[in-house]
Design a protein around this motif. Sequence first.
Motif, PDB file in Angstrom:
ATOM      1  N   LEU A 305       0.838  -1.191   0.000  1.00 36.71           N
ATOM      2  CA  LEU A 305       0.000   0.000   0.000  1.00 36.71           C
ATOM      3  C   LEU A 305       0.878   1.249   0.000  1.00 36.71           C
ATOM      4  CD1 LEU A 305      -2.335  -1.959   0.491  1.00 36.71           C
ATOM      5  CD2 LEU A 305      -3.230  -0.345   2.176  1.00 36.71           C
ATOM      6  N   GLU A 306       0.406   2.278  -0.660  1.00 42.85           N
ATOM      7  CA  GLU A 306       1.156   3.516  -0.780  1.00 42.85           C
ATOM      8  C   GLU A 306       0.896   4.405   0.438  1.00 42.85           C
ATOM      9  OE1 GLU A 306       3.007   7.056  -2.092  1.00 42.85           O
ATOM     10  OE2 GLU A 306       0.860   6.952  -1.583  1.00 42.85           O
ATOM     11  N   LYS A 307       1.891   5.213   0.797  1.00 44.08           N
ATOM     12  CA  LYS A 307       1.841   6.012   2.023  1.00 44.08           C
ATOM     13  C   LYS A 307       0.623   6.927   2.089  1.00 44.08           C
ATOM     14  CE  LYS A 307       3.525   8.078   5.743  1.00 44.08           C
ATOM     15  NZ  LYS A 307       3.394   7.431   7.072  1.00 44.08           N
ATOM     16  N   ARG A 308       0.242   7.550   0.978  1.00 41.43           N
ATOM     17  CA  ARG A 308      -0.881   8.496   1.024  1.00 41.43           C
ATOM     18  C   ARG A 308      -2.194   7.784   1.322  1.00 41.43           C
ATOM     19  NH1 ARG A 308       2.696   9.504  -2.649  1.00 41.43           N
ATOM     20  NH2 ARG A 308       3.726  11.526  -2.792  1.00 41.43           N
ATOM     21  N   LEU A 309      -2.312   6.554   0.869  1.00 40.60           N
ATOM     22  CA  LEU A 309      -3.495   5.771   1.232  1.00 40.60           C
ATOM     23  C   LEU A 309      -3.471   5.452   2.718  1.00 40.60           C
ATOM     24  CD1 LEU A 309      -5.991   4.019   0.886  1.00 40.60           C
ATOM     25  CD2 LEU A 309      -4.551   2.225  -0.073  1.00 40.60           C
ATOM     26  N   VAL A 310      -2.348   5.007   3.244  1.00 40.34           N
ATOM     27  CA  VAL A 310      -2.247   4.694   4.670  1.00 40.34           C
ATOM     28  C   VAL A 310      -2.547   5.941   5.494  1.00 40.34           C
ATOM     29  CG1 VAL A 310      -0.700   3.909   6.503  1.00 40.34           C
ATOM     30  CG2 VAL A 310      -0.654   2.786   4.269  1.00 40.34           C
ATOM     31  N   ASN A 311      -2.060   7.094   5.051  1.00 41.93           N
ATOM     32  CA  ASN A 311      -2.353   8.346   5.761  1.00 41.93           C
ATOM     33  C   ASN A 311      -3.845   8.649   5.786  1.00 41.93           C
ATOM     34  OD1 ASN A 311       0.353   8.839   6.256  1.00 41.93           O
ATOM     35  ND2 ASN A 311       0.594  10.318   4.587  1.00 41.93           N
ATOM     36  N   SER A 312      -4.580   8.157   4.818  1.00 42.07           N
ATOM     37  CA  SER A 312      -5.999   8.507   4.691  1.00 42.07           C
ATOM     38  C   SER A 312      -6.893   7.746   5.659  1.00 42.07           C
ATOM     39  CB  SER A 312      -6.465   8.264   3.246  1.00 42.07           C
ATOM     40  OG  SER A 312      -5.794   9.127   2.355  1.00 42.07           O
ATOM     41  N   TYR A 313      -6.413   6.651   6.243  1.00 43.21           N
ATOM     42  CA  TYR A 313      -7.211   5.942   7.244  1.00 43.21           C
ATOM     43  C   TYR A 313      -7.369   6.827   8.477  1.00 43.21           C
ATOM     44  CZ  TYR A 313      -6.890   1.447   4.762  1.00 43.21           C
ATOM     45  OH  TYR A 313      -7.001   0.439   3.839  1.00 43.21           O
ATOM     46  N   LEU A 314      -8.600   6.965   8.949  1.00 40.26           N
ATOM     47  CA  LEU A 314      -8.885   7.763  10.142  1.00 40.26           C
ATOM     48  C   LEU A 314      -8.369   7.075  11.394  1.00 40.26           C
ATOM     49  CD1 LEU A 314     -12.568   8.709   9.274  1.00 40.26           C
ATOM     50  CD2 LEU A 314     -10.577  10.237   9.153  1.00 40.26           C
ATOM     51  N   MET A 315      -8.398   7.802  12.480  1.00 40.22           N
ATOM     52  CA  MET A 315      -8.180   7.209  13.790  1.00 40.22           C
ATOM     53  C   MET A 315      -9.443   6.429  14.183  1.00 40.22           C
ATOM     54  SD  MET A 315      -5.127   8.187  14.315  1.00 40.22           S
ATOM     55  CE  MET A 315      -4.861   7.621  16.004  1.00 40.22           C
ATOM     56  N   ALA A 316      -9.302   5.550  15.145  1.00 37.43           N
ATOM     57  CA  ALA A 316     -10.437   4.709  15.553  1.00 37.43           C
ATOM     58  C   ALA A 316     -11.594   5.526  16.108  1.00 37.43           C
ATOM     59  CB  ALA A 316      -9.977   3.672  16.572  1.00 37.43           C
ATOM     60  N   ASP A 317     -11.294   6.727  16.627  1.00 37.80           N
ATOM     61  CA  ASP A 317     -12.367   7.572  17.165  1.00 37.80           C
ATOM     62  C   ASP A 317     -12.979   8.479  16.101  1.00 37.80           C
ATOM     63  OD1 ASP A 317     -10.390   9.466  16.751  1.00 37.80           O
ATOM     64  OD2 ASP A 317     -10.191  10.042  18.861  1.00 37.80           O
ATOM     65  N   GLY A 318     -12.551   8.309  14.861  1.00 37.35           N
ATOM     66  CA  GLY A 318     -13.105   9.091  13.767  1.00 37.35           C
ATOM     67  C   GLY A 318     -12.351  10.368  13.465  1.00 37.35           C
ATOM     68  N   SER A 319     -11.366  10.719  14.273  1.00 37.63           N
ATOM     69  CA  SER A 319     -10.570  11.915  13.998  1.00 37.63           C
ATOM     70  C   SER A 319      -9.562  11.638  12.891  1.00 37.63           C
ATOM     71  CB  SER A 319      -9.861  12.391  15.268  1.00 37.63           C
ATOM     72  OG  SER A 319      -8.966  11.388  15.746  1.00 37.63           O
ATOM     73  N   ARG A 320      -8.944  12.689  12.376  1.00 36.76           N
ATOM     74  CA  ARG A 320      -8.078  12.566  11.217  1.00 36.76           C
ATOM     75  C   ARG A 320      -6.623  12.311  11.645  1.00 36.76           C
ATOM     76  NH1 ARG A 320     -11.269  17.516   8.487  1.00 36.76           N
ATOM     77  NH2 ARG A 320      -9.675  18.777   9.508  1.00 36.76           N
ATOM     78  N   PHE A 321      -6.044  11.257  11.118  1.00 34.18           N
ATOM     79  CA  PHE A 321      -4.647  10.939  11.392  1.00 34.18           C
ATOM     80  C   PHE A 321      -3.733  12.078  10.970  1.00 34.18           C
ATOM     81  CE2 PHE A 321      -0.678   9.152   9.549  1.00 34.18           C
ATOM     82  CZ  PHE A 321      -0.080   8.715  10.726  1.00 34.18           C
ATOM     83  N   THR A 322      -4.033  12.693   9.837  1.00 31.80           N
ATOM     84  CA  THR A 322      -3.165  13.741   9.310  1.00 31.80           C
ATOM     85  C   THR A 322      -3.308  15.061  10.055  1.00 31.80           C
ATOM     86  OG1 THR A 322      -4.856  14.124   7.601  1.00 31.80           O
ATOM     87  CG2 THR A 322      -2.947  12.757   7.009  1.00 31.80           C
ATOM     88  N   ASP A 323      -4.179  15.136  11.066  1.00 32.71           N
ATOM     89  CA  ASP A 323      -4.234  16.297  11.952  1.00 32.71           C
ATOM     90  C   ASP A 323      -3.256  16.182  13.116  1.00 32.71           C
ATOM     91  OD1 ASP A 323      -6.157  17.479  10.401  1.00 32.71           O
ATOM     92  OD2 ASP A 323      -7.842  17.002  11.725  1.00 32.71           O
ATOM     93  N   ILE A 324      -2.684  15.003  13.314  1.00 33.32           N
ATOM     94  CA  ILE A 324      -1.730  14.795  14.404  1.00 33.32           C
ATOM     95  C   ILE A 324      -0.422  15.499  14.059  1.00 33.32           C
ATOM     96  CG2 ILE A 324      -0.398  13.070  15.680  1.00 33.32           C
ATOM     97  CD1 ILE A 324      -2.631  11.070  15.100  1.00 33.32           C
ATOM     98  N   PRO A 325       0.106  16.361  14.946  1.00 29.12           N
ATOM     99  CA  PRO A 325       1.402  16.990  14.656  1.00 29.12           C
ATOM    100  C   PRO A 325       2.494  15.936  14.435  1.00 29.12           C
ATOM    101  CG  PRO A 325       0.322  18.062  16.516  1.00 29.12           C
ATOM    102  CD  PRO A 325      -0.483  16.834  16.211  1.00 29.12           C
ATOM    103  N   GLY A 326       3.242  16.079  13.366  1.00 25.01           N
ATOM    104  CA  GLY A 326       4.313  15.137  13.077  1.00 25.01           C
ATOM    105  C   GLY A 326       3.843  13.794  12.558  1.00 25.01           C
ATOM    106  N   TYR A 327       2.613  13.717  12.073  1.00 22.81           N
ATOM    107  CA  TYR A 327       2.090  12.422  11.577  1.00 22.81           C
ATOM    108  C   TYR A 327       2.989  11.818  10.509  1.00 22.81           C
ATOM    109  CZ  TYR A 327       0.620  14.492   7.169  1.00 22.81           C
ATOM    110  OH  TYR A 327       0.623  15.100   5.940  1.00 22.81           O
ATOM    111  N   ASP A 328       3.618  12.677   9.706  1.00 30.02           N
ATOM    112  CA  ASP A 328       4.375  12.195   8.558  1.00 30.02           C
ATOM    113  C   ASP A 328       5.758  11.667   8.919  1.00 30.02           C
ATOM    114  OD1 ASP A 328       5.045  14.767   9.280  1.00 30.02           O
ATOM    115  OD2 ASP A 328       5.543  15.418   7.254  1.00 30.02           O
ATOM    116  N   THR A 329       6.157  11.813  10.182  1.00 35.46           N
ATOM    117  CA  THR A 329       7.444  11.251  10.614  1.00 35.46           C
ATOM    118  C   THR A 329       7.273  10.190  11.708  1.00 35.46           C
ATOM    119  OG1 THR A 329       7.769  13.062  12.188  1.00 35.46           O
ATOM    120  CG2 THR A 329       8.738  13.332   9.996  1.00 35.46           C
ATOM    121  N   LEU A 330       6.042   9.721  11.893  1.00 30.74           N
ATOM    122  CA  LEU A 330       5.820   8.632  12.836  1.00 30.74           C
ATOM    123  C   LEU A 330       6.348   7.326  12.244  1.00 30.74           C
ATOM    124  CD1 LEU A 330       2.178   9.316  14.103  1.00 30.74           C
ATOM    125  CD2 LEU A 330       4.321   9.697  15.352  1.00 30.74           C
TER     126      LEU A 330
END
Length: 587
Positions: A305-330
Amino acid sequence: MKSMKHIKLMGMLAVTAIFSSCGKDFLERYPTASVSPPTFFTTEADFKAYTNQFYTFFPAADFLYNESADNVAKSSVDREIAGSRLIPLTDGKWSFTQLRSINFLLNSENAKNFRDAQIRDKYMGLARFFRAYFYFTKVQDYGDVPFYNIVIETNDNENLYKARDPRALVMDSVLADINFAIEKLDATKSVERVTKWTALALKSRICLYEGTWRKYHTEASQPDAEKWLNECVLASEQLMQSGMYKVYTKTDGPSKKPYQDLFATLKLDGVADEVILGRRYSNELNVKHNLQFYLTARSQGKPGLEKRLVNSYLMADGSRFTDIPGYDTLQFFQEVQNRDPRLSQTIRTPGYTRIGGTEQLAPDFTATMTGYHPIKWMNVTTYDGNSQSVNDMVIFRFGEVLLNYAEAKAELGTITQGDIDLSIKLLRDRIGMPNLNMANANANPDPYQAALYTQVNGVNKGLILEIRRERRIEMVMESNLRWEDLMRWKEGQLLTAPFMGMFFPRPGLYDLDRNGRIDVEIYAGNKPPETGPYQIPVSDLSNGNSGNVLTNKGVVKTFDPLRDYFWPLPTQDLTLNPKLEQNPYWK
């Protein structure tokens, strides 16, 4: 004694062999010399034997699971993804052989005059279903195409050498065909035979595609986008309100997880709550495919799977993964925690075990380019060998119809929260995710998704972005739908982005799933001695000594929006028929 199943299959294969032996694609020839108007279509058995060949027109397993576009990176890049397609001399995509077989039935005097009108109309409906399917795929690939509803004779130069018909005319004929099929086909539920419900599912897919194509491809000046979107809503509603299908939610399958089991279950009969139509495979009859070898062997493309697709999966509580500070270096372990459960049912995540196994397995870079190692469709290890997979493959399912319904209504501007509750909510309920809230989505559109889908605007922008996210996640690795989505949304530029995988902060040893075993070694300089972990040079990372794994580094991907939304016509056909014109900019 041979089983009845074996006899039926051999009969189907015999008919298929007859019709695949014709060789050259001459529109004027009868499908076979042994099937002639005076002697055939005099019993229902004749209709059934003849139409069995139509089922081979559906895609084989590798088309259904082996997608790429921008969802899945592999060791090689298809020419259409790289933007390096060439004008072919010949091309099976342009072949009209299947259409000849369909029109032969529809124009047979014996078939049209068959004594039992109900039986006659059922098989005429089946033929028109497949003609709608045939022309829908042709229009997707080429736009304008010659439309034929007759069997062409050798002296019919007018039809043999006709020009392409306008897209609008062809698609109106497709709509008429699929509506006839819906009216005449059996309403009996079946996972292996085309029924009224299959026709409604196909109509839902066709009309969403055509409606959104016309809406977003304004340069084509195709009218009536709203008409097509409304037809999608009507077809989807009819299927939804029929009560024949529902989202599969049982927990008694191979993995005990409903979403994963929808694809891991060997026989579609076990997931027939949701599956509208599938393609059968069998160990007993030695009818197999290559899925698990493709996902486990180091020589079959190493899909990930490509990174941008993986980034698109939400958090389990429905919030956005890409709103997390530093999400792209986790790092991998952190980034997959507390995500939409479909992520861990689509790729290997910490704690993953094979169905039927107990050993916890980390992502295996010997079999995946990005580290996001797919498990969708996977069953026990018995089927990992070359061409040993026997699980049935899904062609149409109710989950797609729900997504079509929500998207069409959102694009029309008529969607309500109640519509979302009837569609998206059911898919999220299956995996325990919070519902999509329409007001919140429109009040706060996701900037990450907005940067991907540049054509989306208007009052429902935030909601459309969320529905596209849902579709991408729910339908990944199914029926090549992602390519079709990018084409109809006019988002071909997404194909040009470099394929990326996991993030690594520096050279070193990495235990991806934190189970005490080193899985990957990132090294600088000369390659160190092999000690077991998969070795990746820092030159394969995006930022020097750190970054995301970059795949296919030698491939510069391009997309020409004036040219690449269509395929080029083969030069041989252009030479044979001077009235055919090449698609624009394919010179």
